[in-house]
Enzyme design. Structure first.
Site, mmCIF file in Angstrom:
data_model
loop_
_atom_site.group_PDB
_atom_site.id
_atom_site.type_symbol
_atom_site.label_atom_id
_atom_site.label_comp_id
_atom_site.label_asym_id
_atom_site.label_seq_id
_atom_site.Cartn_x
_atom_site.Cartn_y
_atom_site.Cartn_z
ATOM 1 N N CYS A 32 0.903 -1.247 -0.121
ATOM 2 C CA CYS A 32 -0.200 -0.056 0.071
ATOM 3 C C CYS A 32 0.955 1.166 -0.052
ATOM 4 O O CYS A 32 1.955 1.132 -0.396
ATOM 5 C CB CYS A 32 -0.978 -0.088 1.124
ATOM 6 S SG CYS A 32 -0.047 -0.127 2.794
ATOM 7 N N ARG A 57 -3.585 -0.695 5.468
ATOM 8 C CA ARG A 57 -4.121 -1.576 4.361
ATOM 9 C C ARG A 57 -3.171 -3.006 4.397
ATOM 10 O O ARG A 57 -3.749 -3.804 4.434
ATOM 11 C CB ARG A 57 -4.299 -1.056 3.169
ATOM 12 C CG ARG A 57 -5.705 0.013 3.215
ATOM 13 C CD ARG A 57 -5.573 0.625 1.990
ATOM 14 N NE ARG A 57 -4.423 1.529 1.588
ATOM 15 C CZ ARG A 57 -4.263 2.370 0.834
ATOM 16 N NH1 ARG A 57 -5.179 2.634 -0.428
ATOM 17 N NH2 ARG A 57 -3.232 3.337 0.609
ATOM 18 N N ASP A 109 -8.194 3.697 1.430
ATOM 19 C CA ASP A 109 -7.547 4.341 2.236
ATOM 20 C C ASP A 109 -8.211 4.704 3.456
ATOM 21 O O ASP A 109 -9.099 5.771 3.282
ATOM 22 C CB ASP A 109 -6.698 5.264 1.779
ATOM 23 C CG ASP A 109 -5.615 5.768 2.703
ATOM 24 O OD1 ASP A 109 -5.480 5.592 3.690
ATOM 25 O OD2 ASP A 109 -4.462 6.800 2.225
HETATM 26 P P1 4NP Z 1 -1.896 2.862 4.129
HETATM 27 O O1 4NP Z 1 -2.322 4.049 4.630
HETATM 28 O O2 4NP Z 1 -1.298 3.139 2.772
HETATM 29 O O3 4NP Z 1 -3.045 1.876 4.108
HETATM 30 O O4 4NP Z 1 -0.773 2.490 5.127
HETATM 31 C C1 4NP Z 1 -1.834 5.267 4.950
HETATM 32 C C2 4NP Z 1 -0.794 5.457 5.745
HETATM 33 C C3 4NP Z 1 -0.159 6.809 5.669
HETATM 34 C C4 4NP Z 1 -0.573 7.814 4.902
HETATM 35 C C5 4NP Z 1 -1.674 7.572 3.991
HETATM 36 C C6 4NP Z 1 -2.065 6.264 4.063
HETATM 37 N N1 4NP Z 1 -0.072 9.107 5.085
HETATM 38 O O5 4NP Z 1 -0.440 10.024 4.250
HETATM 39 O O6 4NP Z 1 0.655 9.298 5.845
#
Ligand code: 4NP
Length: 162
Positions: free
Chosen positions: A13, A19, A132
């Site tokens: 992800c 995710r 997300d």
């Molecule tokens: P992930 O979620 O990609 O599912 O781990 C996110 C984690 C951090 C961020 C965005 C999505 N961020 O912008 O820091």
């Protein structure tokens, strides 16, 4: 199944704190339930490095716990080109993650290993990606876990048992 034993699956992800660690945990549970635990190895990573070294987001761990999953320990890391060699199947959680990984592919064989999580969504599924949940409330985290649980049943049946 595959040439490799164990068969190596990498979930990807953006941050590797919501995710993809959830996907890894839910996948491992489905694999275990199917009696394939010894035959498969899973990992997860992110396309971005800003959370490197961190544990999964506590809101995601809480959602996993509510759904009955246990967390085995993971620290965020960034996708690297060697992952194309080290894994048989590379599964981005959204279309943007997929584009970012494909941009790093060295050849057609690398690119062929990349298949979006949505490929295992059931026909009635309304989501196009694993959404997300980072900027939303707890319901978004629960929805991600439930969506992943449905998709992993299909992934295991089609890719590991088929
Ligand atoms: P992930 O979620 O990609 O599912 O781990 C996110 C984690 C951090 C961020 C965005 C999505 N961020 O912008 O820091």
């Amino acid at each position: 199944m595959s040439k490799h034993s164990p068969y190596r699956v990498l979930f990807v992800c953006l941050g590797n704190i919501c995710r993809s660690p959830a996907a890894e945990i839910v996948f491992n549970a489905a694999v275990k339930e199917a009696g394939l635990a010894g035959a498969v190895r899973a990992d997860s990573c992110g396309t971005a490095s800003y959370h490197t070294g961190e544990r999964p987001d506590s809101r995601m761990l809480a959602a996993l716990e509510r759904a009955g999953y246990s967390y085995g320990g993971h620290r965020a890391r960034t996708f690297r080109r060697a992952d194309f060699t080290d894994f048989d199947l590379i599964i981005p959680q959204d279309h943007s993650n997929k584009e970012d990984i494909l941009a790093l592919a060295r050849n057609a064989a690398d690119a062929a290993k990349v298949r979006g999580m949505w490929e295992w969504f059931a026909e009635g599924e309304t989501e196009r990606d694993v959404p997300d949940p980072y900027y939303g409330g707890p319901a978004g985290f629960d929805a991600v876990v439930a969506l992943l649980a449905r998709a992993m049943q299909r992934l295991v049946a089609e890719e590991l048992q088929g």
